[in-house]
Design a protein around this motif. Structure first.
Motif, PDB file in Angstrom:
ATOM      1  N   LEU A  46      42.020  28.629  42.133  1.00  0.00           N
ATOM      2  CA  LEU A  46      40.670  28.256  41.694  1.00  0.00           C
ATOM      3  C   LEU A  46      39.746  29.472  41.645  1.00  0.00           C
ATOM      4  N   ASP A  47      39.851  30.347  42.635  1.00  0.00           N
ATOM      5  CA  ASP A  47      39.028  31.565  42.622  1.00  0.00           C
ATOM      6  C   ASP A  47      39.349  32.429  41.408  1.00  0.00           C
ATOM      7  N   GLU A  48      40.638  32.562  41.101  1.00  0.00           N
ATOM      8  CA  GLU A  48      41.037  33.351  39.934  1.00  0.00           C
ATOM      9  C   GLU A  48      40.489  32.741  38.647  1.00  0.00           C
ATOM     10  N   LEU A  49      40.632  31.424  38.518  1.00  0.00           N
ATOM     11  CA  LEU A  49      40.103  30.757  37.322  1.00  0.00           C
ATOM     12  C   LEU A  49      38.590  30.872  37.242  1.00  0.00           C
ATOM     13  N   ASN A  50      37.944  30.742  38.363  1.00  0.00           N
ATOM     14  CA  ASN A  50      36.480  30.815  38.396  1.00  0.00           C
ATOM     15  C   ASN A  50      35.990  32.212  38.026  1.00  0.00           C
ATOM     16  N   ASP A  51      36.682  33.234  38.525  1.00  0.00           N
ATOM     17  CA  ASP A  51      36.273  34.619  38.245  1.00  0.00           C
ATOM     18  C   ASP A  51      36.397  34.971  36.764  1.00  0.00           C
ATOM     19  N   SER A  52      37.348  34.338  36.073  1.00  0.00           N
ATOM     20  CA  SER A  52      37.552  34.664  34.660  1.00  0.00           C
ATOM     21  C   SER A  52      37.099  33.536  33.733  1.00  0.00           C
ATOM     22  N   PHE A  53      36.360  32.581  34.250  1.00  0.00           N
ATOM     23  CA  PHE A  53      36.003  31.382  33.483  1.00  0.00           C
ATOM     24  C   PHE A  53      35.101  31.710  32.301  1.00  0.00           C
ATOM     25  N   THR A  54      35.493  31.191  31.121  1.00  0.00           N
ATOM     26  CA  THR A  54      34.646  31.259  29.935  1.00  0.00           C
ATOM     27  C   THR A  54      34.383  29.856  29.407  1.00  0.00           C
ATOM     28  N   SER A  55      35.441  29.005  29.411  1.00  0.00           N
ATOM     29  CA  SER A  55      35.296  27.615  28.995  1.00  0.00           C
ATOM     30  C   SER A  55      36.518  26.841  29.490  1.00  0.00           C
ATOM     31  N   PHE A  56      36.380  25.526  29.523  1.00  0.00           N
ATOM     32  CA  PHE A  56      37.517  24.693  29.922  1.00  0.00           C
ATOM     33  C   PHE A  56      38.637  24.762  28.884  1.00  0.00           C
ATOM     34  N   ASP A  57      38.281  24.940  27.623  1.00  0.00           N
ATOM     35  CA  ASP A  57      39.289  25.060  26.564  1.00  0.00           C
ATOM     36  C   ASP A  57      40.160  26.306  26.746  1.00  0.00           C
ATOM     37  N   ALA A  58      39.617  27.319  27.420  1.00  0.00           N
ATOM     38  CA  ALA A  58      40.350  28.568  27.609  1.00  0.00           C
ATOM     39  C   ALA A  58      41.343  28.504  28.774  1.00  0.00           C
ATOM     40  N   ILE A  59      41.305  27.440  29.553  1.00  0.00           N
ATOM     41  CA  ILE A  59      42.235  27.313  30.683  1.00  0.00           C
ATOM     42  C   ILE A  59      43.606  26.911  30.154  1.00  0.00           C
ATOM     43  N   ASN A  60      44.592  27.702  30.460  1.00  0.00           N
ATOM     44  CA  ASN A  60      45.960  27.465  30.012  1.00  0.00           C
ATOM     45  C   ASN A  60      46.635  26.488  30.982  1.00  0.00           C
ATOM     46  N   LEU A  61      46.599  25.203  30.635  1.00  0.00           N
ATOM     47  CA  LEU A  61      47.132  24.168  31.526  1.00  0.00           C
ATOM     48  C   LEU A  61      48.643  24.270  31.708  1.00  0.00           C
ATOM     49  N   VAL A  62      49.352  24.742  30.684  1.00  0.00           N
ATOM     50  CA  VAL A  62      50.803  24.897  30.812  1.00  0.00           C
ATOM     51  C   VAL A  62      51.108  25.953  31.876  1.00  0.00           C
ATOM     52  N   ALA A  63      50.411  27.064  31.827  1.00  0.00           N
ATOM     53  CA  ALA A  63      50.620  28.126  32.814  1.00  0.00           C
ATOM     54  C   ALA A  63      50.213  27.664  34.215  1.00  0.00           C
ATOM     55  N   ILE A  64      49.134  26.909  34.293  1.00  0.00           N
ATOM     56  CA  ILE A  64      48.683  26.385  35.586  1.00  0.00           C
ATOM     57  C   ILE A  64      49.726  25.434  36.157  1.00  0.00           C
ATOM     58  N   GLU A  65      50.251  24.553  35.313  1.00  0.00           N
ATOM     59  CA  GLU A  65      51.261  23.597  35.782  1.00  0.00           C
ATOM     60  C   GLU A  65      52.516  24.322  36.264  1.00  0.00           C
TER      61      GLU A  65
END
Length: 178
Positions: free
Chosen positions: A140-159
């Motif tokens: 979560l910290d990593e995602l938060n630090d690089s957050f631009t939009s929810f669309d930019a979150i790679n759910l496949v990589a997260i899973e």
């Protein structure tokens, strides 16, 4: 790191004479509302051991070894929750992190469970919830630090990352989530 050793720990029992349960053994601060629950879990564990132990001292020792990691974990998480409520809830960065956490819970409901939901709404042992929460917190910290939009979150990589780093931490308790 969370210390799981029982060396140099004050035991909750004395010989075969007395054993402490609940708050008498491990009082915790009330910031997750789990004090009564952890005490009831102690009782369940103790009752489950009654038939399998040969003597009281053996029962007390096994009970202590099984319950100590969970009581320590919930005590730590209660203190962490207090610090979070006292120091972070006004922070925009913290609020964004919570939004990302909710997003992942909604998009990956069988793979991502917040530490809070594991503690409050599941039967996953507290020790497991602490471990899972700590690993997910890094994510979560990593995602938060690089957050631009929810669309930019790679759910496949997260899973894939959850499958590799988080799911194994559950062990047998993963079935308690389904």
């Amino acid at each position: 790191d969370f210390d799981t050793s029982l060396n140099n720990t004050i035991r909750w029992y004395f010989e075969n004479k007395i054993c402490l349960i609940g708050d008498a053994a491990h009082g915790i601060v009330p910031f997750l509302g789990q004090g009564t629950n952890v005490g009831l879990e102690d009782c369940i564990e103790f009752i489950d051991l009654l038939d399998s132990s040969q003597n009281w001292e053996e029962l007390f020792k096994i009970y202590f070894e099984r319950r100590k990691p969970n009581s320590d974990a919930i005590a730590l998480m209660s203190e962490q929750n207090y610090a979070e409520m006292a120091e972070k809830v006004g922070s925009e960065k913290f609020l964004q992190k919570k939004k990302i956490e909710r997003f992942l819970s909604e998009k990956l409901p069988t793979k991502f469970h917040s530490k809070y939901s594991l503690v409050v709404y599941s039967s996953v042992p507290y020790f497991v919830a602490l471990q899972v929460g700590d690993v997910q917190n890094v994510l979560l910290d990593e995602l938060n630090d690089s957050f631009t939009s929810f669309d930019a979150i790679n759910l496949v990589a997260i899973e894939e990352r959850l499958d590799k780093e988080v799911i194994p931490l559950y062990g047998e308790s993963y079935s308690l989530l389904k």
